[in-house]
Design an enzyme around this catalytic site. Structure first.
Site, short mmCIF file in Angstrom:
data_model
loop_
_atom_site.label_atom_id
_atom_site.label_comp_id
_atom_site.label_asym_id
_atom_site.label_seq_id
_atom_site.Cartn_x
_atom_site.Cartn_y
_atom_site.Cartn_z
N LYS A 82 57.96 -19.83 35.53
CA LYS A 82 58.87 -20.50 36.09
C LYS A 82 60.06 -20.73 36.03
CE LYS A 82 58.18 -23.65 31.88
NZ LYS A 82 57.03 -22.48 30.71
N ASN A 110 63.94 -27.37 32.24
CA ASN A 110 64.23 -26.63 30.70
C ASN A 110 65.24 -25.51 31.54
OD1 ASN A 110 62.39 -26.23 28.90
ND2 ASN A 110 61.47 -25.08 29.52
N HIS A 156 51.24 -21.94 23.76
CA HIS A 156 51.51 -23.28 23.00
C HIS A 156 49.98 -24.29 22.46
CE1 HIS A 156 55.34 -22.64 23.82
NE2 HIS A 156 55.35 -23.46 25.72
#
Length: 443
Positions: free
Chosen positions: A113, A136, A182
């Site tokens: 990403k 981000n 995660h």
């Protein structure tokens, strides 16, 4: 006057605080740690009251709205109390979206990403468009909405940021892939993480575009379960699609609205199979945004890549050192190993997020001559790989690089692609990557 409390005083939190102030909220920022000097001085400049080194419950619990840093988990005691009393908790992205009418191109995925976001931003800049970069990566999106004026935003969104989004809508959403990551934040349930990633498609309308990887089984499996109004534009390296992007032998082809673009894979600036996917997603976005083929071609052939993502550092004594510190999950490391064609000394380790190392086992057997751990607790790595290749342990970037230099011979590659987060020995993956590069330069 409504009271907005911002939890977390990093890039995202301070940006949200400035936007709240500009939008005439009674604004307060609270951080459990110590603020960086740059953020402290920004809050002082904007005359925003704040506290650091701990939260004062009554100040936080009296909020009408809480904007939470993506790094703070839902299990944090204060977050639990806020939820119990019904206080709305949103992300900086959701909050900034309330006050932004610009076109939004949003990118997520377990891997690729950052590179894809940076490449799309570069492409749109080359097209002469007034575009901002955030989420981000880059500057806080909220800060830009508060203090700048862009026609388009290219936003990299993590699952944690997507968790706090409800009314926000992407005009173009890009989902690169979904692989386990995660899971410590998602009750060790992969479906919870998948659901978080798919929040990028929330509120999309028929005139919006959803770009996704047709080769990613998890994405396709989920797409078949949900109703999505947006126009679907797949990219694939296995077969052909009517609209989207595909590989035709050694040529990357894109079709959108009857208009086509093609480029030879060998001409792409970014090497490796995973980067073909990243280039495909960027090229489709370029076509949707009516960027000329000439500009798309120029962008895909001149883009210089992202720091800490398969970044070639130096060749010392015939050994190439690659900094892939951003590879904080197993799938990222799979792509890194897949793209290196020489014998590898592999650096693994850090904070394990519930990793299953099985997907890289075959590549390790085939390509890796030894593993050097850079982490505090390496038991899981030693147990899994110990029977395949020699495994060594180190506790600093310098010790690690020196050990690798001892093990590697001319023609080898030393690859820092750790599979793990960095918080046991470093501030973040950037700090780990920079310390690695410094140590290589000292060889």
């Amino acid at each position: 006057m409504k009271k907005a409390v911002i939890l977390g005083g990093g890039e995202s939190g301070v940006g949200a605080a400035v936007l709240a102030k500009v939008q005439h909220y009674d604004t307060f920022l609270s951080d459990s740690g110590t603020l960086k000097e740059q953020f402290r001085s920004q809050l002082q400049k904007w005359e925003i009251p704040f506290e650091e080194g701990g939260h004062t419950p009554e100040k936080v619990l009296s909020a009408d709205l809480v904007i939470k840093s993506p790094g703070i988990p839902e299990t944090a005691p204060l977050v639990v109390r806020l939820r119990e009393q019904g206080t709305p908790i949103i992300s900086e992205i959701e909050f900034a979206g309330y006050y932004d009418t610009a076109k939004k191109i949003c990118i997520t995925g377990s891997n690729g990403k950052t590179t894809t976001t940076s490449l799309i931003y570069y492409l749109l800049q080359n097209a002469g468009l007034n575009v901002g970069l955030g989420g981000n990566i880059g500057k806080s999106y909220a800060m830009q909405v508060a203090t700048e004026k862009h026609d388009i935003y290219v936003l990299e969104l993590s699952s944690f940021q997507l968790d706090g989004m409800y009314d926000f809508k992407a005009d173009i959403a890009v989902l690169m892939n979904i692989t386990p990551d995660h899971l410590d934040r998602y009750d060790h349930c992969f479906q919870n993480y998948i659901n978080a990633k798919f929040r990028i498609t929330r509120n999309m309308k028929p005139e919006d575009c959803f770009i996704f990887c047709n080769d990613d089984e998890v994405t396709i499996g989920e797409l078949n379960k949900i109703v999505l109004q947006a126009r679907k534009l797949p990219f694939t390296q296995n077969g052909k699609v009517e609209e989207g992007a595909w590989l035709d032998d050694d040529t990357l082809r894109v079709r959108y609205d009857g208009d086509e673009f093609d480029i030879l894979v060998r001409d792409l600036a970014l090497e490796g199979r995973h980067n073909v996917y990243n280039s495909m997603a960027a090229a489709i976005t370029g076509k949707i945004m009516k960027v000329t083929n000439e500009t798309i071609r120029k962008s895909l052939t001149t883009f210089e890549g992202v720091e800490h993502r398969m970044e070639k550092v130096l060749t010392v004594g015939g050994v190439l050192y690659i900094n892939d510190s951003k590879a904080t999950n197993v799938n990222s490391t799979w792509y890194a190993l897949e793209s290196v064609q020489t014998p590898i000394v592999l650096i693994l380790g850090g904070t394990d997020k519930g990793n299953d190392y099985a997907p890289i086992a075959d590549l390790v057997r085939e390509k890796v001559k030894s593993i050097v751990c850079l982490g505090v607790d390496n038991k899981k790595i030693k147990d899994f790989f110990g029977g395949m290749v020699p495994v060594y342990e180190t506790l600093s970037a310098e010790e690690c690089v020196n050990k690798c230099a001892e093990l590697a011979v001319s023609g080898d590659t030393v690859l820092l692609s750790p599979c793990c987060a960095s918080f046991d020995l470093f501030k973040n993956y950037e700090d780990r990557g920079r310390q690695f590069k410094e140590a290589v330069r000292r060889l």
